[in-house]
Motif scaffolding. Sequence first.
Motif, PDB file in Angstrom:
ATOM      1  N   THR A  64      52.507  51.557  44.457  1.00 46.64           N
ATOM      2  CA  THR A  64      51.819  52.483  43.441  1.00 46.64           C
ATOM      3  C   THR A  64      50.677  51.795  42.867  1.00 46.64           C
ATOM      4  N   TRP A  65      49.785  52.566  42.623  1.00 51.47           N
ATOM      5  CA  TRP A  65      48.644  52.171  41.915  1.00 51.47           C
ATOM      6  C   TRP A  65      48.864  51.373  40.569  1.00 51.47           C
ATOM      7  N   SER A  66      48.117  50.562  40.209  1.00 45.91           N
ATOM      8  CA  SER A  66      48.379  50.086  38.792  1.00 45.91           C
ATOM      9  C   SER A  66      46.852  50.168  37.961  1.00 45.91           C
ATOM     10  N   GLU A  67      46.696  50.952  37.038  1.00 44.94           N
ATOM     11  CA  GLU A  67      45.363  51.171  36.561  1.00 44.94           C
ATOM     12  C   GLU A  67      44.887  49.792  35.794  1.00 44.94           C
ATOM     13  N   GLU A  68      45.879  49.065  35.104  1.00 42.19           N
ATOM     14  CA  GLU A  68      45.543  47.832  34.439  1.00 42.19           C
ATOM     15  C   GLU A  68      44.975  46.640  35.340  1.00 42.19           C
ATOM     16  N   LYS A  69      45.914  46.521  36.430  1.00 42.24           N
ATOM     17  CA  LYS A  69      45.409  45.653  37.399  1.00 42.24           C
ATOM     18  C   LYS A  69      44.363  45.834  38.048  1.00 42.24           C
ATOM     19  N   SER A  70      43.992  47.053  38.564  1.00 43.62           N
ATOM     20  CA  SER A  70      43.168  47.434  39.357  1.00 43.62           C
ATOM     21  C   SER A  70      41.585  47.489  38.532  1.00 43.62           C
ATOM     22  N   GLU A  71      41.714  47.826  37.114  1.00 39.81           N
ATOM     23  CA  GLU A  71      40.524  47.862  36.245  1.00 39.81           C
ATOM     24  C   GLU A  71      40.095  46.379  36.264  1.00 39.81           C
ATOM     25  N   ARG A  72      41.031  45.449  36.079  1.00 40.91           N
ATOM     26  CA  ARG A  72      40.367  43.914  35.879  1.00 40.91           C
ATOM     27  C   ARG A  72      39.870  43.602  37.206  1.00 40.91           C
ATOM     28  N   PHE A  73      40.475  43.799  38.318  1.00 39.56           N
ATOM     29  CA  PHE A  73      40.146  43.539  39.685  1.00 39.56           C
ATOM     30  C   PHE A  73      38.894  43.880  39.882  1.00 39.56           C
ATOM     31  N   ARG A  74      38.558  45.150  39.744  1.00 43.66           N
ATOM     32  CA  ARG A  74      37.186  45.919  40.001  1.00 43.66           C
ATOM     33  C   ARG A  74      35.872  45.074  39.391  1.00 43.66           C
ATOM     34  N   GLU A  75      36.107  44.558  38.309  1.00 39.81           N
ATOM     35  CA  GLU A  75      35.336  43.716  37.856  1.00 39.81           C
ATOM     36  C   GLU A  75      34.869  42.524  38.807  1.00 39.81           C
ATOM     37  N   LEU A  76      35.759  41.930  39.337  1.00 39.77           N
ATOM     38  CA  LEU A  76      35.380  40.756  40.179  1.00 39.77           C
ATOM     39  C   LEU A  76      34.860  41.532  41.493  1.00 39.77           C
ATOM     40  N   LEU A  77      35.607  42.660  42.023  1.00 38.70           N
ATOM     41  CA  LEU A  77      35.058  43.252  43.314  1.00 38.70           C
ATOM     42  C   LEU A  77      33.463  43.908  43.183  1.00 38.70           C
ATOM     43  N   ILE A  78      33.016  44.436  41.954  1.00 39.75           N
ATOM     44  CA  ILE A  78      31.688  44.749  41.777  1.00 39.75           C
ATOM     45  C   ILE A  78      30.940  43.609  41.808  1.00 39.75           C
ATOM     46  N   ALA A  79      31.303  42.426  41.268  1.00 40.09           N
ATOM     47  CA  ALA A  79      30.632  41.364  41.030  1.00 40.09           C
ATOM     48  C   ALA A  79      30.435  40.600  42.510  1.00 40.09           C
ATOM     49  N   LEU A  80      31.337  40.755  43.545  1.00 41.51           N
ATOM     50  CA  LEU A  80      31.105  40.158  44.624  1.00 41.51           C
ATOM     51  C   LEU A  80      29.971  41.102  45.642  1.00 41.51           C
ATOM     52  N   ILE A  81      30.204  42.410  45.237  1.00 42.12           N
ATOM     53  CA  ILE A  81      29.318  43.231  46.207  1.00 42.12           C
ATOM     54  C   ILE A  81      28.152  42.882  45.761  1.00 42.12           C
ATOM     55  N   ASN A  82      27.892  43.045  44.500  1.00 41.68           N
ATOM     56  CA  ASN A  82      26.550  42.605  43.975  1.00 41.68           C
ATOM     57  C   ASN A  82      25.884  41.598  44.248  1.00 41.68           C
ATOM     58  N   THR A  83      26.725  40.498  44.419  1.00 38.85           N
ATOM     59  CA  THR A  83      26.166  39.370  44.921  1.00 38.85           C
ATOM     60  C   THR A  83      25.771  39.358  46.298  1.00 38.85           C
ATOM     61  N   ALA A  84      26.404  39.914  47.219  1.00 45.01           N
ATOM     62  CA  ALA A  84      26.043  40.169  48.525  1.00 45.01           C
ATOM     63  C   ALA A  84      24.574  41.043  48.710  1.00 45.01           C
ATOM     64  N   LEU A  85      24.465  42.072  47.763  1.00 48.12           N
ATOM     65  CA  LEU A  85      23.420  42.991  48.062  1.00 48.12           C
ATOM     66  C   LEU A  85      22.224  41.857  47.241  1.00 48.12           C
TER      67      LEU A  85
END
Length: 266
Positions: free
Chosen positions: A236-257
């Motif tokens: 099952t999806w965790s809104e709390e965990k995913s919200e925090r992890f997405r900050e890192l994911l977005i940072a990684l994608i922006n770093t690649a771009l």
Amino acid sequence: MTNGFELHQGTLPLLVSMPHPGTQLTPAIAAALTPRALRLEDTDWHIPRLYQPIRALGASVLSANYSRYVVDLNRPADDKPLYSTATTGLFPATFFDGEPLFNAGQEPDEAMKAAILQQLWQPYHQALMQELTRLRDTFGYALLWDAHSIKSVVPRLFDGKLPDLNFGTADGASCAPDLSAALLARCEAFPHYTRVLNGRFKGGYITRHYGDPQQHIHAVQLEVAQCCYMDEEQFTWSEEKSERFRELLIALINTALEWGERHLRR
């Protein structure tokens, strides 16, 4: 078989490939799987949802609809092993833990495998190559991000607990080394998450086959430990965990771009 994938064409020089979030089964496969296998526990759960902000940024997204229990799109068509350690193949016959997926004597036959290869595997890879070519023709280069997740503890595949972030670049062959270095450096701002480069997961067929820096296509696989964004046991999806992890994911994608803009923009 219904359409094997969904392709969203974006506006950035980035394609996110998702070969393992699918949950559809062919009728024949569904009838042959064990009751345990029908839970589809080895799915890369919720990956399209996790990457929704990346799609919103303008990335192209290619996402498989069918389960990896039907065909593993991250394996070569000739099914040559990608790892010398325990793994699963093009047409998986076992769970990650080695137990059988199929009821005895009901594994797919060669005719069924050939049909699945033609109707699901080939169209996905054709779409992947066409989109990479479109992006490279438009921008002068393309970034390929192969998005995966897995339970953090799978004793048959690796010892102990998996790092949170598992970057794979085929031991440096699929992308420029300063791109992977930039991604690891960006992780330092998120010390809560552990990471490794080319550890147990070095990149599967997609990363190894399509990553071609000499042809201006740079590929990175990211295998995420599912405990980072979901409940691994209930799937099952965790809104709390995913919200925090997405900050890192977005940072990684922006770093690649940003790396691509500095080093590859024509």
